[in-house]
Scaffold this motif. Structure first.
Motif, PDB file in Angstrom:
ATOM      1  N   TYR A  33      -2.164 -40.185  12.861  1.00 31.40           N
ATOM      2  CA  TYR A  33      -1.338 -39.528  13.867  1.00 31.40           C
ATOM      3  C   TYR A  33      -0.012 -40.247  14.057  1.00 31.40           C
ATOM      4  O   TYR A  33       0.106 -41.450  13.803  1.00 31.40           O
ATOM      5  N   TYR A  35       2.408 -40.651  17.502  1.00 30.22           N
ATOM      6  CA  TYR A  35       2.599 -40.421  18.924  1.00 30.22           C
ATOM      7  C   TYR A  35       3.976 -40.941  19.319  1.00 30.22           C
ATOM      8  O   TYR A  35       4.479 -41.906  18.740  1.00 30.22           O
ATOM      9  N   LEU A  43       2.546 -40.718  26.709  1.00 31.91           N
ATOM     10  CA  LEU A  43       2.153 -40.841  25.315  1.00 31.91           C
ATOM     11  C   LEU A  43       1.810 -39.440  24.815  1.00 31.91           C
ATOM     12  O   LEU A  43       0.869 -38.812  25.283  1.00 31.91           O
ATOM     13  N   ILE A  45       1.272 -36.631  21.537  1.00 32.51           N
ATOM     14  CA  ILE A  45       1.014 -36.413  20.119  1.00 32.51           C
ATOM     15  C   ILE A  45       2.183 -35.673  19.483  1.00 32.51           C
ATOM     16  O   ILE A  45       2.757 -34.754  20.083  1.00 32.51           O
ATOM     17  N   SER A  48      -0.482 -34.764  13.284  1.00 31.70           N
ATOM     18  CA  SER A  48      -1.737 -35.307  12.811  1.00 31.70           C
ATOM     19  C   SER A  48      -1.972 -34.853  11.383  1.00 31.70           C
ATOM     20  O   SER A  48      -1.708 -33.698  11.037  1.00 31.70           O
ATOM     21  N   ILE A  55      -2.426 -31.136  10.094  1.00 31.16           N
ATOM     22  CA  ILE A  55      -3.314 -30.298  10.891  1.00 31.16           C
ATOM     23  C   ILE A  55      -2.794 -30.068  12.298  1.00 31.16           C
ATOM     24  O   ILE A  55      -3.198 -29.120  12.963  1.00 31.16           O
ATOM     25  N   ILE A  56      -1.944 -30.925  12.786  1.00 29.96           N
ATOM     26  CA  ILE A  56      -1.326 -30.713  14.090  1.00 29.96           C
ATOM     27  C   ILE A  56       0.167 -30.955  13.968  1.00 29.96           C
ATOM     28  O   ILE A  56       0.594 -31.961  13.428  1.00 29.96           O
ATOM     29  N   ARG A  94      -8.028 -42.559  13.110  1.00 25.02           N
ATOM     30  CA  ARG A  94      -9.177 -42.166  13.925  1.00 25.02           C
ATOM     31  C   ARG A  94     -10.485 -42.430  13.213  1.00 25.02           C
ATOM     32  O   ARG A  94     -10.637 -42.116  12.031  1.00 25.02           O
ATOM     33  N   THR A 102     -12.808 -43.029  18.362  1.00 26.72           N
ATOM     34  CA  THR A 102     -11.860 -44.105  18.636  1.00 26.72           C
ATOM     35  C   THR A 102     -10.602 -43.936  17.823  1.00 26.72           C
ATOM     36  O   THR A 102     -10.658 -43.623  16.628  1.00 26.72           O
ATOM     37  N   GLN A 103      -9.479 -44.139  18.481  1.00 30.31           N
ATOM     38  CA  GLN A 103      -8.215 -44.174  17.754  1.00 30.31           C
ATOM     39  C   GLN A 103      -7.698 -45.604  17.740  1.00 30.31           C
ATOM     40  O   GLN A 103      -7.738 -46.302  18.752  1.00 30.31           O
TER      41      GLN A 103
ATOM     42  N   TYR B  30     -14.485 -32.327  24.525  1.00 32.53           N
ATOM     43  CA  TYR B  30     -15.221 -33.055  23.495  1.00 32.53           C
ATOM     44  C   TYR B  30     -15.623 -34.430  23.984  1.00 32.53           C
ATOM     45  O   TYR B  30     -16.660 -34.951  23.627  1.00 32.53           O
ATOM     46  N   TYR B  35      -8.033 -46.037  27.381  1.00 32.47           N
ATOM     47  CA  TYR B  35      -7.263 -46.982  26.590  1.00 32.47           C
ATOM     48  C   TYR B  35      -6.504 -47.922  27.527  1.00 32.47           C
ATOM     49  O   TYR B  35      -6.079 -47.531  28.605  1.00 32.47           O
ATOM     50  N   PHE B  45      -8.422 -49.188  22.435  1.00 35.33           N
ATOM     51  CA  PHE B  45      -9.576 -48.438  22.882  1.00 35.33           C
ATOM     52  C   PHE B  45     -10.467 -49.285  23.788  1.00 35.33           C
ATOM     53  O   PHE B  45     -10.759 -50.446  23.493  1.00 35.33           O
ATOM     54  N   TYR B  48     -15.552 -44.622  25.609  1.00 31.01           N
ATOM     55  CA  TYR B  48     -15.607 -43.196  25.313  1.00 31.01           C
ATOM     56  C   TYR B  48     -16.883 -42.629  25.912  1.00 31.01           C
ATOM     57  O   TYR B  48     -17.966 -43.193  25.739  1.00 31.01           O
ATOM     58  N   ARG B  91     -10.143 -35.142  24.319  1.00 21.32           N
ATOM     59  CA  ARG B  91     -10.016 -34.366  23.098  1.00 21.32           C
ATOM     60  C   ARG B  91     -10.779 -33.089  23.344  1.00 21.32           C
ATOM     61  O   ARG B  91     -11.935 -33.136  23.747  1.00 21.32           O
ATOM     62  N   ARG B  95      -9.096 -29.279  18.905  1.00 26.69           N
ATOM     63  CA  ARG B  95      -8.036 -30.110  18.334  1.00 26.69           C
ATOM     64  C   ARG B  95      -8.611 -31.416  17.840  1.00 26.69           C
ATOM     65  O   ARG B  95      -9.698 -31.809  18.188  1.00 26.69           O
ATOM     66  N   ARG B  96      -7.826 -32.112  17.076  1.00 28.85           N
ATOM     67  CA  ARG B  96      -8.276 -33.400  16.590  1.00 28.85           C
ATOM     68  C   ARG B  96      -7.366 -34.510  17.084  1.00 28.85           C
ATOM     69  O   ARG B  96      -7.296 -35.553  16.472  1.00 28.85           O
ATOM     70  N   ALA B  97      -6.650 -34.265  18.159  1.00 24.50           N
ATOM     71  CA  ALA B  97      -5.790 -35.302  18.727  1.00 24.50           C
ATOM     72  C   ALA B  97      -6.118 -35.452  20.199  1.00 24.50           C
ATOM     73  O   ALA B  97      -6.745 -34.587  20.808  1.00 24.50           O
ATOM     74  N   LEU B  98      -5.712 -36.563  20.754  1.00 27.85           N
ATOM     75  CA  LEU B  98      -5.954 -36.831  22.161  1.00 27.85           C
ATOM     76  C   LEU B  98      -4.777 -36.375  23.006  1.00 27.85           C
ATOM     77  O   LEU B  98      -3.627 -36.472  22.589  1.00 27.85           O
ATOM     78  N   PHE B 100      -3.214 -37.518  26.488  1.00 31.60           N
ATOM     79  CA  PHE B 100      -3.296 -38.665  27.384  1.00 31.60           C
ATOM     80  C   PHE B 100      -2.839 -38.311  28.790  1.00 31.60           C
ATOM     81  O   PHE B 100      -1.928 -37.488  28.975  1.00 31.60           O
TER      82      PHE B 100
END
Lengths: 114, 110
Positions: A33, A35, A43, A45, A48, A55-56, A94, A102-103, B30, B35, B45, B48, B91, B95-98, B100
């Motif tokens: 990613y 950011y 913060l 995004i 990705s 994908i993003i 990730r 976890t990232q 999800y 953080y 991190f 979770y 998440r 999507r596959r991103a966070l 915040f």
């Protein structure tokens, strides 16, 4: 051993210039990613990639172009830099190992546009 | 879309316990992450939660209630080095991103 590394750490440049930030991860992760963190610490995004595939792509000006030559690298190129691009840019990768999601963030690149 | 709310600032003394709350709105869910970010550093991190309940890792615990769209981070036996910003992140299932939250700046005083 650095897990996620970025270069450069600091970047000071003039408006209108083009610059690149490089990112590499040695964790074997499939997803990476970019950011952006502004002066108020929001913060957000930007992009990705999963296995070199985009994908993003959030609402980011098309002056920003990510490139992933392989799944361990995700670079960010910025054209025609503007004052508002000044921020800290973080690369991350990730892991979905075990029961956590976890990232891992790189150390950040502080970009200052003059 | 998603949105998260957390307090902007919290102050506490060394040795105390502090709780940082986070409420979220998301079209799917999800998991909720936490953080920590020290000034000039990168987010790292902490924890979770994908399921309801409490997760404990040393002095830090994180709680999630999916029905209330709410979670918190609990920091015990505060130390000066805990002074940092703490971000909750979600998440969603699509999507596959966070996404915040805006972060809570914790100041630990002697």
């Amino acid at each position: 051993d650095t897990a996620v590394s970025q270069t450069p750490k600091y970047l000071v440049t003039q408006m209108g210039n083009d610059k690149s930030i490089k990112c590499e991860q040695n964790l074997g992760h499939d997803t990476m990613y970019w950011y952006k963190q502004d002066s108020k610490k929001f913060l957000k995004i930007m992009f990705s990639y999963n296995n070199k595939e985009l994908i993003i792509n959030e609402t980011v000006p098309n002056r920003f172009s990510p490139k992933s030559p392989d799944k361990a690298h995700l670079n960010l190129h910025i054209n025609s830099l503007e004052l508002g691009d000044s921020a800290v840019y973080f690369c991350a990768s990730r892991s979905l190992a075990g029961s956590t999601d976890t990232q891992y963030f790189g150390p950040g690149t502080r970009l200052t546009v003059l | 879309g998603q949105s998260l709310e957390q307090p902007s600032e919290v102050t506490a003394v060394e040795g105390a316990i502090v709780q940082i709350n986070c409420t979220y709105q998301t079209s799917g869910f999800y998991g909720l992450s936490w953080y920590q970010q020290h000034d000039g550093g990168a987010p790292t991190f902490l924890s979770y939660n994908a399921l309801d309940g409490l997760e404990e890792t040393g002095r830090f615990s994180s709680f999630l209630s999916r029905s209330d769209s709410y979670g918190y981070l609990l920091l015990q036996e505060l130390q000066m080095k805990d002074s940092a910003s703490y971000f909750c992140a979600v998440r969603d299932t699509g999507r596959r991103a966070l996404t915040f939250g805006s972060g809570t700046r914790l100041q630990v005083q002697p």
